[in-house]
Scaffold this active site. Structure first.
Site, mmCIF file in Angstrom:
data_model
loop_
_atom_site.group_PDB
_atom_site.id
_atom_site.type_symbol
_atom_site.label_atom_id
_atom_site.label_comp_id
_atom_site.label_asym_id
_atom_site.label_seq_id
_atom_site.Cartn_x
_atom_site.Cartn_y
_atom_site.Cartn_z
ATOM 1 N N SER A 1 38.517 39.991 46.332
ATOM 2 C CA SER A 1 38.971 41.186 47.066
ATOM 3 C C SER A 1 37.769 42.044 47.454
ATOM 4 C CB SER A 1 39.929 41.997 46.186
ATOM 5 O OG SER A 1 39.266 42.359 44.972
ATOM 6 N N CYS B 1 23.674 40.111 14.773
ATOM 7 C CA CYS B 1 22.533 39.185 14.575
ATOM 8 C C CYS B 1 22.319 38.267 15.775
ATOM 9 C CB CYS B 1 22.780 38.336 13.313
ATOM 10 S SG CYS B 1 24.098 37.117 13.506
ATOM 11 N N HIS C 1 29.423 38.121 35.731
ATOM 12 C CA HIS C 1 30.221 38.793 34.697
ATOM 13 C C HIS C 1 30.275 37.986 33.417
ATOM 14 C CE1 HIS C 1 32.407 41.033 38.197
ATOM 15 N NE2 HIS C 1 31.191 41.471 37.971
ATOM 16 N N CYS D 1 26.931 37.136 9.373
ATOM 17 C CA CYS D 1 26.592 38.498 8.891
ATOM 18 C C CYS D 1 27.791 39.431 8.915
ATOM 19 C CB CYS D 1 25.472 39.080 9.758
ATOM 20 S SG CYS D 1 26.070 39.587 11.386
ATOM 21 N N GLN E 1 31.954 35.787 40.135
ATOM 22 C CA GLN E 1 32.399 36.896 39.269
ATOM 23 C C GLN E 1 33.274 36.332 38.147
ATOM 24 O OE1 GLN E 1 33.536 40.505 42.006
ATOM 25 N NE2 GLN E 1 33.981 38.599 43.141
HETATM 26 N N1 APR Z 1 43.096 31.232 47.870
HETATM 27 C C1 APR Z 1 42.426 32.238 48.494
HETATM 28 N N2 APR Z 1 42.444 33.521 48.070
HETATM 29 C C2 APR Z 1 43.179 33.791 46.958
HETATM 30 C C3 APR Z 1 43.905 32.796 46.262
HETATM 31 C C4 APR Z 1 43.841 31.467 46.764
HETATM 32 N N3 APR Z 1 44.492 30.450 46.177
HETATM 33 N N4 APR Z 1 44.538 33.394 45.204
HETATM 34 C C5 APR Z 1 44.208 34.712 45.256
HETATM 35 N N5 APR Z 1 43.403 34.952 46.303
HETATM 36 C C6 APR Z 1 42.765 36.204 46.700
HETATM 37 C C7 APR Z 1 43.631 37.434 46.531
HETATM 38 O O1 APR Z 1 44.318 37.714 47.728
HETATM 39 C C8 APR Z 1 42.594 38.513 46.176
HETATM 40 O O2 APR Z 1 42.202 39.247 47.331
HETATM 41 O O3 APR Z 1 41.678 36.357 45.813
HETATM 42 C C9 APR Z 1 41.391 37.751 45.649
HETATM 43 C C10 APR Z 1 41.136 37.993 44.175
HETATM 44 O O4 APR Z 1 40.750 39.335 44.040
HETATM 45 P P1 APR Z 1 40.689 40.001 42.586
HETATM 46 O O5 APR Z 1 41.926 39.637 41.852
HETATM 47 O O6 APR Z 1 40.345 41.438 42.807
HETATM 48 O O7 APR Z 1 39.508 39.245 41.867
HETATM 49 P P2 APR Z 1 37.953 39.480 42.029
HETATM 50 O O8 APR Z 1 37.611 39.848 43.440
HETATM 51 O O9 APR Z 1 37.285 38.304 41.460
HETATM 52 O O10 APR Z 1 37.710 40.762 41.073
HETATM 53 C C11 APR Z 1 36.392 41.109 40.800
HETATM 54 O O11 APR Z 1 37.190 42.627 39.094
HETATM 55 O O12 APR Z 1 38.448 43.184 37.248
HETATM 56 C C12 APR Z 1 37.222 42.741 37.668
HETATM 57 O O13 APR Z 1 35.781 41.531 36.290
HETATM 58 C C13 APR Z 1 36.919 41.390 37.096
HETATM 59 O O14 APR Z 1 35.486 39.697 38.083
HETATM 60 C C14 APR Z 1 36.607 40.538 38.318
HETATM 61 C C15 APR Z 1 36.282 41.582 39.377
HETATM 62 ZN ZN ZN Z 2 26.051 38.011 12.984
#
Ligand code: APR
Ligand code: ZN
Length: 260
Positions: A202, A138, A127, A163, A107
């Site tokens: 998450s 363009c 994403h 453009c 993601q």
């Molecule tokens: N090791 C393991 N887990 C981690 C670490 C780490 N070092 N750091 C953070 N986390 C965990 C957090 O606890 C959290 O549950 O990673 C998770 C990240 O979750 P989000 O911040 O919700 O990110 P993500 O799941 O990628 O979100 C999905 O939401 O806003 C949109 O487009 C955005 O791609 C993103 C999508």
């Molecule tokens: Zn252009």
């Protein structure tokens, strides 16, 4: 219920990878926090500091002011920092080097899996990728570093040199659909894998978060490596609530030992 230690869980996941031939690794922003890129939903994460409603495609298209604001968010949030892959990315690239990787479904837009050595054709970016900026008029594509140099938001958001059309980062904004071919490839690989490891997500944003479900439905084992609990923990075969860098590198060290 017997509580397993982290060491025992790492041993069990090691066994799963040794036995697997088609591993899918599904990643979220949590795999890149140890590279200095903030995630979205941890305390202090991006959605703690910025309003996701500002990040819709409708807002981006509505005016030069909202476009400048979103470019500023991308820069100030650290999302487009020139980061380096961390131990988790390297461990995930090792799965490919061992010939066991079906694909990485990410993601993230930070290109760190490719920088760590995963083949671009094996990284499905649901994403998009911050490396490119596209003209909505363009369709010309510009590398982000070229645009970042020109980014002087006081005089408004960047426009196409060919453009003067609107330039948009090649990422999926809220309100936009995911790249259809990438999504269908990701679903197919999730349904055909024998092990899916979800790292640093998450699992709350769809359709990305369906990937572990597709894998489970197809009879694959599912492992979740995440600092905090997710709503899919009950479905997973193993859940390790520790840092991705530490866990993934320990697992791959153990796999390497077993296979040598
Ligand atoms: N090791 C393991 N887990 C981690 C670490 C780490 N070092 N750091 C953070 N986390 C965990 C957090 O606890 C959290 O549950 O990673 C998770 C990240 O979750 P989000 O911040 O919700 O990110 P993500 O799941 O990628 O979100 C999905 O939401 O806003 C949109 O487009 C955005 O791609 C993103 C999508
Ligand atoms: Zn252009």
């Amino acid at each position: 219920m017997l509580v397993k230690s982290v060491d025992e869980k790492i041993g069990l996941v090691t066994d799963m990878i040794v036995e697997s031939k088609r591993v899918v690794v599904f990643t979220g922003a949590g795999v890149s926090t140890e590279s200095g890129i903030p995630d979205f939903r941890s305390p202090g994460g991006i959605w703690d500091r910025f309003d996701p409603d500002e990040f819709t495609i409708q807002r981006f298209l509505s005016s030069a002011e909202t476009r400048a604001k979103q470019w500023r968010l991308l820069i100030e949030s650290g999302l487009i920092a020139d980061a380096r892959p961390n131990a988790a990315h390297v461990a995930i690239a090792d799965i490919e080097r061992m010939g066991k990787l079906s694909c990485v479904i990410t993601q993230n837009i930070d290109n760190l899996h490719q920088k760590a050595g995963n083949s671009p054709e094996k990284v499905f970016e649901l994403h998009g990728n911050m490396n490119w900026v596209v003209c909505l008029n363009c369709q010309s594509r510009y590398p982000l570093p070229d645009i970042r140099k020109r980014l002087n938001l006081e005089s408004g958001p960047p426009s196409c040199a060919k453009c003067s059309g609107i330039l948009k980062p090649d990422v999926v904004f809220f309100g936009e659909s995911l790249p259809p071919v990438v999504l269908s490839d990701a679903v197919r690989h999730s349904r055909e894998c024998d092990l899916l490891i979800a790292v640093g997500s998450s699992l709350v944003v769809y359709p990305a978060a369906y990937m572990p479900v597709y894998a489970k439905e197809a009879g694959a084992r599912v492992v979740i490596v995440n600092l905090t609990a997710t709503s899919y923990d009950m479905m997973a075969d193993e859940v390790i609530n520790r840092k991705a860098g530490e866990v993934m590198s320990r697992i791959m060290e153990a796999v390497q030992k077993r296979l040598s």
